[in-house]
Design a protein around this motif. Structure first.
Motif, PDB file in Angstrom:
ATOM      1  N   ARG A 180       2.608   8.971  -7.868  1.00 54.90           N
ATOM      2  CA  ARG A 180       2.035   9.444  -6.601  1.00 54.90           C
ATOM      3  C   ARG A 180       1.657   8.281  -5.680  1.00 54.90           C
ATOM      4  NH1 ARG A 180      -0.374  12.078 -10.636  1.00 54.90           N
ATOM      5  NH2 ARG A 180      -2.219  10.747 -10.469  1.00 54.90           N
ATOM      6  N   PHE A 181       1.859   7.067  -6.162  1.00 57.03           N
ATOM      7  CA  PHE A 181       1.358   5.902  -5.432  1.00 57.03           C
ATOM      8  C   PHE A 181       2.473   4.955  -5.010  1.00 57.03           C
ATOM      9  CE2 PHE A 181      -0.992   1.879  -4.991  1.00 57.03           C
ATOM     10  CZ  PHE A 181      -2.097   2.301  -4.254  1.00 57.03           C
ATOM     11  N   VAL A 182       3.237   4.434  -5.988  1.00 52.71           N
ATOM     12  CA  VAL A 182       4.230   3.405  -5.650  1.00 52.71           C
ATOM     13  C   VAL A 182       5.447   3.964  -4.911  1.00 52.71           C
ATOM     14  CG1 VAL A 182       5.668   1.541  -6.548  1.00 52.71           C
ATOM     15  CG2 VAL A 182       3.439   1.987  -7.589  1.00 52.71           C
ATOM     16  N   LEU A 185       4.694   4.712  -1.280  1.00 53.45           N
ATOM     17  CA  LEU A 185       4.424   3.472  -0.561  1.00 53.45           C
ATOM     18  C   LEU A 185       5.727   2.765  -0.194  1.00 53.45           C
ATOM     19  CD1 LEU A 185       1.678   0.909  -1.457  1.00 53.45           C
ATOM     20  CD2 LEU A 185       4.005   0.115  -1.105  1.00 53.45           C
ATOM     21  N   LEU A 186       6.649   2.685  -1.150  1.00 56.71           N
ATOM     22  CA  LEU A 186       7.921   2.007  -0.904  1.00 56.71           C
ATOM     23  C   LEU A 186       8.774   2.761   0.116  1.00 56.71           C
ATOM     24  CD1 LEU A 186       8.919   0.868  -4.520  1.00 56.71           C
ATOM     25  CD2 LEU A 186       7.898  -0.496  -2.692  1.00 56.71           C
ATOM     26  N   ALA A 187       8.565   4.074   0.217  1.00 58.55           N
ATOM     27  CA  ALA A 187       9.337   4.881   1.167  1.00 58.55           C
ATOM     28  C   ALA A 187       8.664   4.986   2.529  1.00 58.55           C
ATOM     29  CB  ALA A 187       9.555   6.277   0.588  1.00 58.55           C
ATOM     30  N   GLY A 188       7.534   4.283   2.704  1.00 59.48           N
ATOM     31  CA  GLY A 188       6.838   4.321   3.982  1.00 59.48           C
ATOM     32  C   GLY A 188       5.996   5.552   4.186  1.00 59.48           C
ATOM     33  N   ARG A 189       5.763   6.317   3.100  1.00 54.87           N
ATOM     34  CA  ARG A 189       4.907   7.496   3.194  1.00 54.87           C
ATOM     35  C   ARG A 189       3.490   7.140   2.720  1.00 54.87           C
ATOM     36  NH1 ARG A 189       9.348   9.531   0.370  1.00 54.87           N
ATOM     37  NH2 ARG A 189       8.020   9.967  -1.433  1.00 54.87           N
ATOM     38  N   ALA A 241      -2.625  -1.238  -2.805  1.00 52.22           N
ATOM     39  CA  ALA A 241      -1.521  -0.829  -1.940  1.00 52.22           C
ATOM     40  C   ALA A 241      -1.114  -1.952  -0.998  1.00 52.22           C
ATOM     41  CB  ALA A 241      -1.922   0.408  -1.151  1.00 52.22           C
ATOM     42  N   ALA A 242      -2.100  -2.661  -0.440  1.00 48.94           N
ATOM     43  CA  ALA A 242      -1.792  -3.750   0.493  1.00 48.94           C
ATOM     44  C   ALA A 242      -1.029  -4.871  -0.203  1.00 48.94           C
ATOM     45  CB  ALA A 242      -3.081  -4.284   1.100  1.00 48.94           C
ATOM     46  N   GLU A 243      -1.431  -5.196  -1.431  1.00 50.40           N
ATOM     47  CA  GLU A 243      -0.736  -6.266  -2.159  1.00 50.40           C
ATOM     48  C   GLU A 243       0.680  -5.841  -2.540  1.00 50.40           C
ATOM     49  OE1 GLU A 243      -2.342  -8.997  -4.729  1.00 50.40           O
ATOM     50  OE2 GLU A 243      -4.442  -8.689  -4.183  1.00 50.40           O
ATOM     51  N   LEU A 244       0.841  -4.603  -2.978  1.00 48.73           N
ATOM     52  CA  LEU A 244       2.188  -4.113  -3.291  1.00 48.73           C
ATOM     53  C   LEU A 244       3.084  -4.143  -2.050  1.00 48.73           C
ATOM     54  CD1 LEU A 244       1.437  -1.066  -5.626  1.00 48.73           C
ATOM     55  CD2 LEU A 244       2.792  -3.075  -6.244  1.00 48.73           C
ATOM     56  N   ALA A 245       2.534  -3.707  -0.916  1.00 43.10           N
ATOM     57  CA  ALA A 245       3.324  -3.698   0.315  1.00 43.10           C
ATOM     58  C   ALA A 245       3.717  -5.115   0.720  1.00 43.10           C
ATOM     59  CB  ALA A 245       2.528  -3.026   1.434  1.00 43.10           C
ATOM     60  N   GLU A 246       2.794  -6.054   0.562  1.00 41.56           N
ATOM     61  CA  GLU A 246       3.108  -7.445   0.894  1.00 41.56           C
ATOM     62  C   GLU A 246       4.208  -7.980  -0.012  1.00 41.56           C
ATOM     63  OE1 GLU A 246       0.999 -11.841   0.704  1.00 41.56           O
ATOM     64  OE2 GLU A 246      -0.279 -10.061   0.817  1.00 41.56           O
ATOM     65  N   ALA A 252       1.786  -2.678   6.799  1.00 39.97           N
ATOM     66  CA  ALA A 252       0.541  -2.137   6.269  1.00 39.97           C
ATOM     67  C   ALA A 252       0.749  -0.715   5.752  1.00 39.97           C
ATOM     68  CB  ALA A 252      -0.530  -2.145   7.348  1.00 39.97           C
ATOM     69  N   PRO A 253       0.351  -0.448   4.509  1.00 46.55           N
ATOM     70  CA  PRO A 253       0.594   0.876   3.930  1.00 46.55           C
ATOM     71  C   PRO A 253      -0.461   1.890   4.368  1.00 46.55           C
ATOM     72  CG  PRO A 253      -0.525  -0.503   2.331  1.00 46.55           C
ATOM     73  CD  PRO A 253      -0.284  -1.371   3.541  1.00 46.55           C
ATOM     74  N   ARG A 254      -0.104   3.151   4.237  1.00 55.55           N
ATOM     75  CA  ARG A 254      -1.061   4.237   4.457  1.00 55.55           C
ATOM     76  C   ARG A 254      -1.547   4.724   3.092  1.00 55.55           C
ATOM     77  NH1 ARG A 254       3.109   5.961   7.852  1.00 55.55           N
ATOM     78  NH2 ARG A 254       3.550   7.731   6.504  1.00 55.55           N
ATOM     79  N   VAL A 255      -2.866   4.822   2.944  1.00 58.70           N
ATOM     80  CA  VAL A 255      -3.468   5.256   1.685  1.00 58.70           C
ATOM     81  C   VAL A 255      -4.471   6.356   1.985  1.00 58.70           C
ATOM     82  CG1 VAL A 255      -4.762   4.557  -0.368  1.00 58.70           C
ATOM     83  CG2 VAL A 255      -3.229   2.921   0.761  1.00 58.70           C
ATOM     84  N   ALA A 256      -4.433   7.427   1.226  1.00 60.12           N
ATOM     85  CA  ALA A 256      -5.360   8.539   1.416  1.00 60.12           C
ATOM     86  C   ALA A 256      -5.973   8.944   0.082  1.00 60.12           C
ATOM     87  CB  ALA A 256      -4.651   9.735   2.045  1.00 60.12           C
ATOM     88  N   GLY A 257      -7.259   9.279   0.116  1.00 60.60           N
ATOM     89  CA  GLY A 257      -7.931   9.773  -1.076  1.00 60.60           C
ATOM     90  C   GLY A 257      -7.830  11.288  -1.163  1.00 60.60           C
ATOM     91  N   VAL A 258      -7.663  11.781  -2.373  1.00 60.04           N
ATOM     92  CA  VAL A 258      -7.636  13.224  -2.612  1.00 60.04           C
ATOM     93  C   VAL A 258      -9.060  13.677  -2.901  1.00 60.04           C
ATOM     94  CG1 VAL A 258      -6.729  15.078  -4.056  1.00 60.04           C
ATOM     95  CG2 VAL A 258      -5.294  13.084  -3.534  1.00 60.04           C
ATOM     96  N   PRO A 259      -9.655  14.518  -2.069  1.00 62.87           N
ATOM     97  CA  PRO A 259     -11.046  14.930  -2.282  1.00 62.87           C
ATOM     98  C   PRO A 259     -11.187  15.923  -3.435  1.00 62.87           C
ATOM     99  CG  PRO A 259     -10.133  16.041  -0.370  1.00 62.87           C
ATOM    100  CD  PRO A 259      -9.084  15.075  -0.832  1.00 62.87           C
ATOM    101  N   ARG A 260     -12.425  16.043  -3.918  1.00 60.30           N
ATOM    102  CA  ARG A 260     -12.701  16.928  -5.053  1.00 60.30           C
ATOM    103  C   ARG A 260     -12.272  18.366  -4.754  1.00 60.30           C
ATOM    104  NH1 ARG A 260     -16.975  16.138  -8.901  1.00 60.30           N
ATOM    105  NH2 ARG A 260     -17.873  14.625  -7.449  1.00 60.30           N
ATOM    106  N   TRP A 261     -12.553  18.868  -3.534  1.00 60.87           N
ATOM    107  CA  TRP A 261     -12.228  20.263  -3.233  1.00 60.87           C
ATOM    108  C   TRP A 261     -10.727  20.509  -3.326  1.00 60.87           C
ATOM    109  CZ3 TRP A 261      -8.847  21.318   0.645  1.00 60.87           C
ATOM    110  CH2 TRP A 261      -8.687  20.378   1.668  1.00 60.87           C
TER     111      TRP A 261
END
Length: 327
Positions: A180-182, A185-189, A241-246, A252-261
């Motif tokens: 759900r992460f790498v 990120l590699l696809a620009g999502r 995410a920033a280090e992987l993108a570099e 600069a990557p986009r990163v979002a947190g999944v909330p508890r709800w």
């Protein structure tokens, strides 16, 4: 005081129960170091490498495990029932392992995590008292209580290797820094993580996990206690995410947190996602593991984070990653 079971000869095989990310990494490392390896899974899967034999076995069948453990130096318990079925499936599985190990004189190294500590302010050490507040935490705490009791009674040798959330080559859907992460990120999502992306978090590199599993299993003095896997200093998921993108030469990557709800909603259709809800406390605040005791006892240190991320990126870009070759 019961006497401790005798150590097996150096040439004795090692059994690895489970062939997920930790089990596969442990089996491969054992084979690379010249140890004969028997991998047991329900389907007979596992790494296809010289020195590794793969056998289909039911982990709750003590008779089948006794046959597989015969003559073995240690069993590395790396299997994991489905996340939402731990309470029902872990007890009979561990019971079969304990009975088979005691009957055959096989030492037990349990691949564990930090759930049993419960919410903790500050770094967790191996001396942090267990105080689980979740069902999965209570399951893990009871597992180590059972193994420690068997060890102290002299019926087997046991140790637990505890890591934080793992990442690295082979870490896919079960890794928070995996599928759900790498790939997104590699696809620009947007790369998604549970909880707060800016909360410092200890991440455990899979090869470091395997190194400690092997070190404990081949030691004379590492038994009767838990050990923490050497891991790099805590880093927020956004920094990862920033280090992987570099490293990947991306912007600069986009990163979002999944909330508890949202996890609760997902749980209506995906029990595995829903089962994460009670562990949310690990991801919405600083979460730090200390491994100084391991460094002192075994001389092991964590792979530098940038080196580990580079290897992770190379793996995801290679032919073995899920979805590789699909256009």
């Amino acid at each position: 005081m019961p006497s401790e079971p005798a150590a097996p000869p150096p040439s004795a095989p090692h059994v690895v129960l489970g062939a997920g990310a930790i089990g596969a990494a442990t089996a491969v490392l054992l084979a690379e170091r010249g140890h004969p390896v028997r991998v047991l899974t329900r389907s007979g899967s596992g790494p296809d490498r010289p020195g590794i034999t793969r056998t289909a076995a039911d982990g709750t069948d003590a008779a089948a495990l006794r046959a597989a453990f015969a003559g073995a130096a240690a069993v590395h318990v790396c299997t994991n029932p489905p996340y939402h079925r731990w309470s029902a499936e872990w007890p009979p599985l561990l019971d079969a392992v304990v009975r088979a190990a005691a009957d055959t004189g096989t030492s037990v190294v349990l691949a564990g995590n930090l759930y049993g500590y419960g919410p903790v302010d500050g770094p967790m050490t191996e001396d942090t008292p267990p105080a689980p507040t979740t069902e999965k935490g209570r399951v893990r705490a009871r597992m180590w209580e059972r193994l420690l009791a068997e060890h102290q009674a002299g019926r087997l040798r046991a140790a637990e290797v505890r890591g934080s959330d793992y990442f690295g080559p082979g870490g896919t859907a079960a890794s928070h820094l995996g599928s759900r992460f790498v790939p997104p990120l590699l696809a620009g999502r947007t790369a998604r993580v549970i909880g707060e992306p800016d909360a410092p978090h200890t991440w455990t590199y899979l090869p470091d996990f395997a190194r400690l599993m092997v070190a404990v299993a081949t030691s004379d003095t590492g038994w009767g206690r838990p050990w923490h896997v050497p891991s790099a200093p805590p880093a927020p998921a956004r920094r990862i995410a920033a280090e992987l993108a570099e490293l990947a030469g991306l912007g600069a990557p986009r990163v979002a947190g999944v909330p508890r709800w949202q996890l609760r909603l997902l749980g209506a259709v995906d029990p595995q996602a829903g089962a994460l809800t009670e562990m949310y406390y690990q991801f919405d605040r600083p979460f730090e593991m200390d491994s100084a005791a391991t460094a002192a006892a075994f001389g092991l240190t964590a792979t530098p984070l940038r080196e580990a991320l580079r290897a992770t990126l190379d793996w995801w870009r290679g032919p073995q990653a899920p979805g590789a070759g699909r256009g």
